[in-house]
Design a protein around this motif. Structure first.
Motif, PDB file in Angstrom:
ATOM      1  N   GLY A 163       0.879  -0.878   0.111  1.00  0.00           N
ATOM      2  CA  GLY A 163      -0.089   0.008  -0.188  1.00  0.00           C
ATOM      3  C   GLY A 163       0.815   1.405  -0.014  1.00  0.00           C
ATOM      4  O   GLY A 163       0.257   2.436   0.331  1.00  0.00           O
ATOM      5  N   LEU A 164       2.188   1.158  -0.326  1.00  0.00           N
ATOM      6  CA  LEU A 164       2.937   2.315  -0.296  1.00  0.00           C
ATOM      7  C   LEU A 164       2.805   3.185  -1.628  1.00  0.00           C
ATOM      8  O   LEU A 164       2.969   2.569  -2.717  1.00  0.00           O
ATOM      9  CB  LEU A 164       4.400   2.173   0.003  1.00  0.00           C
ATOM     10  N   SER A 165       2.267   4.303  -1.753  1.00  0.00           N
ATOM     11  CA  SER A 165       1.987   5.171  -2.843  1.00  0.00           C
ATOM     12  C   SER A 165       3.152   5.381  -3.367  1.00  0.00           C
ATOM     13  O   SER A 165       4.324   5.641  -2.846  1.00  0.00           O
ATOM     14  CB  SER A 165       0.941   6.235  -2.445  1.00  0.00           C
ATOM     15  N   LYS A 166       2.885   5.764  -4.743  1.00  0.00           N
ATOM     16  CA  LYS A 166       4.139   6.266  -5.683  1.00  0.00           C
ATOM     17  C   LYS A 166       4.933   7.387  -5.130  1.00  0.00           C
ATOM     18  O   LYS A 166       6.135   7.647  -5.180  1.00  0.00           O
ATOM     19  CB  LYS A 166       3.637   6.467  -7.041  1.00  0.00           C
ATOM     20  N   ASP A 167       4.003   8.329  -4.549  1.00  0.00           N
ATOM     21  CA  ASP A 167       4.657   9.711  -4.092  1.00  0.00           C
ATOM     22  C   ASP A 167       5.437   9.572  -2.597  1.00  0.00           C
ATOM     23  O   ASP A 167       6.349  10.480  -2.455  1.00  0.00           O
ATOM     24  CB  ASP A 167       3.503  10.825  -3.783  1.00  0.00           C
ATOM     25  N   LYS A 168       5.286   8.289  -2.152  1.00  0.00           N
ATOM     26  CA  LYS A 168       6.123   8.226  -1.007  1.00  0.00           C
ATOM     27  C   LYS A 168       7.070   7.331  -1.203  1.00  0.00           C
ATOM     28  O   LYS A 168       8.016   6.849  -0.212  1.00  0.00           O
ATOM     29  CB  LYS A 168       4.954   7.511   0.339  1.00  0.00           C
ATOM     30  N   LEU A 169       7.179   6.527  -2.125  1.00  0.00           N
ATOM     31  CA  LEU A 169       8.114   5.346  -2.461  1.00  0.00           C
ATOM     32  C   LEU A 169       9.537   5.827  -2.779  1.00  0.00           C
ATOM     33  O   LEU A 169       9.453   6.650  -4.121  1.00  0.00           O
ATOM     34  CB  LEU A 169       7.582   4.148  -3.280  1.00  0.00           C
ATOM     35  N   VAL A 170      10.640   5.720  -1.975  1.00  0.00           N
ATOM     36  CA  VAL A 170      11.862   6.273  -2.355  1.00  0.00           C
ATOM     37  C   VAL A 170      12.767   5.005  -2.458  1.00  0.00           C
ATOM     38  O   VAL A 170      12.789   4.261  -1.590  1.00  0.00           O
ATOM     39  CB  VAL A 170      12.392   7.292  -1.416  1.00  0.00           C
ATOM     40  N   LEU A 171      13.367   4.802  -3.329  1.00  0.00           N
ATOM     41  CA  LEU A 171      14.356   3.597  -3.678  1.00  0.00           C
ATOM     42  C   LEU A 171      15.709   3.816  -3.250  1.00  0.00           C
ATOM     43  O   LEU A 171      16.384   4.791  -3.641  1.00  0.00           O
ATOM     44  CB  LEU A 171      14.262   3.238  -5.253  1.00  0.00           C
ATOM     45  N   GLY A 172      16.314   2.833  -2.524  1.00  0.00           N
ATOM     46  CA  GLY A 172      17.526   3.078  -1.867  1.00  0.00           C
ATOM     47  C   GLY A 172      18.853   2.707  -2.846  1.00  0.00           C
ATOM     48  O   GLY A 172      18.549   1.697  -3.597  1.00  0.00           O
ATOM     49  N   LEU A 173      19.706   3.329  -2.951  1.00  0.00           N
ATOM     50  CA  LEU A 173      20.918   2.906  -3.685  1.00  0.00           C
ATOM     51  C   LEU A 173      22.128   2.883  -2.899  1.00  0.00           C
ATOM     52  O   LEU A 173      22.438   3.614  -2.235  1.00  0.00           O
ATOM     53  CB  LEU A 173      21.194   4.033  -4.819  1.00  0.00           C
ATOM     54  N   PRO A 174      23.114   1.660  -3.098  1.00  0.00           N
ATOM     55  CA  PRO A 174      24.163   1.566  -2.134  1.00  0.00           C
ATOM     56  C   PRO A 174      25.324   2.148  -3.000  1.00  0.00           C
ATOM     57  O   PRO A 174      25.596   2.055  -4.223  1.00  0.00           O
ATOM     58  CB  PRO A 174      24.424  -0.008  -2.351  1.00  0.00           C
ATOM     59  N   PHE A 175      26.211   2.862  -2.095  1.00  0.00           N
ATOM     60  CA  PHE A 175      27.418   3.436  -2.737  1.00  0.00           C
ATOM     61  C   PHE A 175      28.496   2.752  -2.162  1.00  0.00           C
ATOM     62  O   PHE A 175      29.583   3.546  -1.884  1.00  0.00           O
ATOM     63  CB  PHE A 175      27.422   5.074  -2.338  1.00  0.00           C
ATOM     64  N   TYR A 176      28.423   1.407  -2.083  1.00  0.00           N
ATOM     65  CA  TYR A 176      29.283   0.552  -1.494  1.00  0.00           C
ATOM     66  C   TYR A 176      29.215  -0.672  -2.094  1.00  0.00           C
ATOM     67  O   TYR A 176      28.284  -1.018  -2.586  1.00  0.00           O
ATOM     68  CB  TYR A 176      29.039   0.646   0.046  1.00  0.00           C
ATOM     69  N   GLY A 177      30.341  -1.867  -1.570  1.00  0.00           N
ATOM     70  CA  GLY A 177      30.113  -3.146  -2.111  1.00  0.00           C
ATOM     71  C   GLY A 177      30.769  -3.985  -0.940  1.00  0.00           C
ATOM     72  O   GLY A 177      31.467  -3.423  -0.276  1.00  0.00           O
ATOM     73  N   TYR A 178      30.864  -5.339  -1.378  1.00  0.00           N
ATOM     74  CA  TYR A 178      31.324  -6.286  -0.431  1.00  0.00           C
ATOM     75  C   TYR A 178      32.240  -7.223  -1.222  1.00  0.00           C
ATOM     76  O   TYR A 178      32.169  -7.478  -2.448  1.00  0.00           O
ATOM     77  CB  TYR A 178      30.184  -7.171   0.211  1.00  0.00           C
ATOM     78  N   GLY A 179      33.160  -7.633  -0.538  1.00  0.00           N
ATOM     79  CA  GLY A 179      34.198  -8.437  -1.139  1.00  0.00           C
ATOM     80  C   GLY A 179      34.087 -10.100  -0.583  1.00  0.00           C
ATOM     81  O   GLY A 179      34.086 -10.034   0.752  1.00  0.00           O
ATOM     82  N   PHE A 180      34.826 -10.941  -1.456  1.00  0.00           N
ATOM     83  CA  PHE A 180      34.627 -12.339  -0.652  1.00  0.00           C
ATOM     84  C   PHE A 180      35.940 -13.042  -1.151  1.00  0.00           C
ATOM     85  O   PHE A 180      36.384 -12.743  -2.145  1.00  0.00           O
ATOM     86  CB  PHE A 180      33.386 -13.023  -1.242  1.00  0.00           C
ATOM     87  N   ASN A 181      36.397 -14.166  -0.533  1.00  0.00           N
ATOM     88  CA  ASN A 181      37.162 -15.058  -0.672  1.00  0.00           C
ATOM     89  C   ASN A 181      38.585 -14.450  -1.122  1.00  0.00           C
ATOM     90  O   ASN A 181      39.156 -14.686  -2.321  1.00  0.00           O
ATOM     91  CB  ASN A 181      36.762 -15.913  -1.869  1.00  0.00           C
ATOM     92  N   GLY A 182      39.122 -13.399  -0.354  1.00  0.00           N
ATOM     93  CA  GLY A 182      40.441 -13.044  -0.558  1.00  0.00           C
ATOM     94  C   GLY A 182      40.439 -11.489  -0.637  1.00  0.00           C
ATOM     95  O   GLY A 182      41.327 -10.659  -0.168  1.00  0.00           O
ATOM     96  N   TYR A 183      39.269 -10.948  -1.056  1.00  0.00           N
ATOM     97  CA  TYR A 183      39.196  -9.501  -1.029  1.00  0.00           C
ATOM     98  C   TYR A 183      38.661  -8.974   0.463  1.00  0.00           C
ATOM     99  O   TYR A 183      38.022  -9.789   1.137  1.00  0.00           O
ATOM    100  CB  TYR A 183      38.150  -9.106  -1.911  1.00  0.00           C
ATOM    101  N   ALA A 184      38.898  -7.428   0.706  1.00  0.00           N
ATOM    102  CA  ALA A 184      38.447  -6.963   1.825  1.00  0.00           C
ATOM    103  C   ALA A 184      36.687  -7.178   1.863  1.00  0.00           C
ATOM    104  O   ALA A 184      36.122  -7.293   0.972  1.00  0.00           O
ATOM    105  CB  ALA A 184      38.712  -5.518   1.885  1.00  0.00           C
ATOM    106  N   SER A 185      36.406  -7.165   3.225  1.00  0.00           N
ATOM    107  CA  SER A 185      34.856  -7.707   3.387  1.00  0.00           C
ATOM    108  C   SER A 185      34.021  -6.406   2.778  1.00  0.00           C
ATOM    109  O   SER A 185      32.924  -6.661   2.519  1.00  0.00           O
ATOM    110  CB  SER A 185      34.651  -7.932   4.711  1.00  0.00           C
ATOM    111  N   SER A 186      34.485  -5.144   2.865  1.00  0.00           N
ATOM    112  CA  SER A 186      33.738  -3.998   2.615  1.00  0.00           C
ATOM    113  C   SER A 186      34.495  -2.788   1.788  1.00  0.00           C
ATOM    114  O   SER A 186      35.746  -2.670   2.238  1.00  0.00           O
ATOM    115  CB  SER A 186      33.320  -3.369   3.887  1.00  0.00           C
TER     116      SER A 186
END
Length: 551
Positions: free
Chosen positions: A231-254
């Motif tokens: 029931g969240l209306s279009k005018d109230k819906l705001v989409l989150g965007l990540p400015f970060y990432g995660y690493g695995f298997n030898g890379y840093a975690s964040s």
């Protein structure tokens, strides 16, 4: 925001003199990253809202210690004032974001402080914080198990409603996840100006399935669909965007996005992956410029803007994600449409977006809409769509002021020949708190689990009277009663000391004296002031409030 280290919401509000007045771009600045430092390296004019993250109450419920924040890591009063002044000069609003995914040791117990006995005091302390720093509102970022516990106790929505009442003219927003146990309750949505959806973190250090992406485009689509269904209306819906990432298997975690570009070069800004996806493969998963542009387009199609967690992680120059997002918004023509009609039920088949106005058959056909061919529609908040089965607004009609998944239910499937789209007339509504009676017979008041007081100890023959209730026009009104009862009972409504009887309503057994439900009926009332009376033909029920709505 992240689901574990909560994110800031980036929402675009009215940009002065801009055609993008309805679009939100909200950016979080974590206090522990240095409020001034992040503000100075960010083009604040590209934002409509800035959320300062995170403030928590001290154990006694205060948000201030003298003139400084009581529990806001590394933030001083001077820091907050600096960012507020700089943001306001750039045309952006500033909110304080509460709680966060990890509650610091300096914080009081949110579950205790949001109980009825202490909730009002907490809200007043928060209002004092907002006024002290000339903030534009409050963003609520209670998350995970803490959110679930507060909601299960029945304290989340009353807190939000109380906050909304205590901050007239200010913004009240929220951040929410999209998993069971991490979503804000549907009952709270009406009190928010907008809601930031944390559409990321499908996998990360310690959760999810290694070998997958942490924030694919499909996840954003799925999260949006879930909140539309809630029931969240279009005018109230705001989409989150990540400015970060995660690493695995030898890379840093964040990794912050800037870290990825600095380490792997500008080419990394144009992709979402370093390495190769796989459970045993070494890789970094994040969102590059093309994906965030695509998500921004999705956010404008399905919602009213984007939210960013968080601004300190952005790269600079040609690789800036904030600049890419703003550029994408700038190239998206502002839509004046306030309603969308669909060929088939459940918003399927061809679709046409329509601005406010009147449309004859010829005008509809010019927009690709066939005669007698519409089955569902979506309507922006504050507008209504009137469908006519004749051309030139003649014949039978039906009016819808909310999304309608299938016009079969209204008896109007495949019948529309002309359409009028207009601003909806504001419905008059008045809520009376039950304890605010002018006179009574036999009842008492008590503390209510939903906040404030309720009327109880109601026996057969007891009554409450409320003088001077002014009904704006003659006609039909819906009357709702918030009731609780162990075994059920009956209440009746009258006007002017019983001179006009308006009918009885059965009170169901709810299972407890503080287990509340709402019952209603419709009545006909003449315009003017009346004394409203509530009478108990049979007792055994409690009353929290009465609400009148003109139909």
């Amino acid at each position: 925001m992240r689901l574990l280290v909560p994110i800031a919401a980036l929402v675009l509000s009215a940009l002065a003199g801009s055609a993008l007045a309805a679009t939100k771009v909200v950016g979080y600045i974590p206090s522990y990253k240095g409020l001034r430092t992040v503000a100075d390296r960010t083009d604040l004019s590209k934002l409509t809202h800035i959320n300062l993250a995170f403030a928590n109450p001290a154990p006694g419920g205060s948000f201030l210690n003298g003139g400084s924040p009581a529990c806001m890591e590394a933030a001083t009063a001077a820091d907050i004032n600096y960012v507020v002044q700089k943001a306001h000069a750039a045309g952006a609003k500033v909110l304080v974001s509460l709680a966060g995914g990890v509650i610091p040791a300096c914080a009081g117990n949110w579950q205790t402080l949001l109980q009825p006995a202490s909730r009002a005091g907490l809200i007043q302390n928060l209002v004092q914080f907002v006024n002290t720093y000339a903030l534009d509102g409050v963003d609520v970022d209670l998350e995970g198990e803490l959110l679930t516990a507060i909601d299960n106790a029945g304290h989340y929505t009353p807190f939000i409603q109380g906050l909304r009442t205590a901050l007239p003219g200010k913004l009240v927003t929220a951040a929410t996840a999209t998993y069971e146990g991490g979503m804000i309750p549907v009952s709270s949505l009406a009190s928010f100006d907008f809601v930031n959806i944390m559409a990321y973190d499908a996998v990360g250090p310690g959760w999810g399935t290694v070998g997958t992406e942490h924030s694919p485009y499909s996840l954003a689509q799925s999260n949006i669909a879930t909140w539309q269904a809630r029931g969240l209306s279009k005018d109230k819906l705001v989409l989150g965007l990540p400015f970060y990432g995660y690493g695995f298997n030898g890379y840093a975690s964040s990794y912050g996005f800037a870290d990825i570009v600095n380490q792997f070069g500008a080419a990394a800004a144009q992709t979402d992956l370093i390495g190769k996806l796989g459970a045993g493969s070494a890789y970094i998963t994040y969102n590059g410029i093309p994906t965030l542009k695509a998500k921004t387009r999705l956010a404008l199609q399905q919602g009213s803007g984007v939210m960013i967690w968080e601004l300190s992680q952005d790269a600079t120059g040609a690789n800036s994600l904030l600049s890419a997002v703003r550029a994408e918004i700038g190239t998206t023509p502002p839509s004046t449409a306030v309603a969308t009609v669909y060929q088939d039920c459940n918003y399927a088949g061809y679709a046409a977006a329509l601005p406010e106005g009147s449309y004859t058959l010829a005008q509809l056909q010019a927009r690709g809409i066939k005669d007698n061919d519409l089955s569902s529609l979506r309507v922006n908040a504050g507008y209504q769509v009137q469908l006519f089965d004749g051309d030139n607004f003649a014949g039978t009609s039906v009016t819808r002021s909310a999304d309608t998944g299938c016009l079969v239910d209204q008896g109007f499937n495949d019948r529309a020949t002309s359409i009028v789209i207009a601003k909806a007339a504001s419905a008059w509504s008045l809520q009376l708190e039950a304890e605010n009676f002018g006179n009574q017979g036999g009842v008492q008041t008590e503390a209510c689990s939903e906040g404030g007081l309720n009327v109880g100890w109601i026996d057969a023959g007891d009554w409450m009277a409320y003088a001077g209730i002014n009904f704006p026009s003659s006609g039909t009104y819906r009357v709702e009663y918030r009731v609780a009862s162990i075994s059920g009972g009956t209440l009746s409504l009258d006007l002017n000391a019983g001179a006009t009887q308006l009918g009885q309503v059965a009170v169901p057994a709810t299972g407890g004296w503080q287990t509340w439900t709402t019952v209603s009926h419709t009545v006909t009332v003449n315009a003017g002031p009346h004394a409203v009376g509530v009478y108990a033909p049979t007792g055994g029920w409690n009353l929290n409030w009465i609400r009148f709505t003109k139909l």
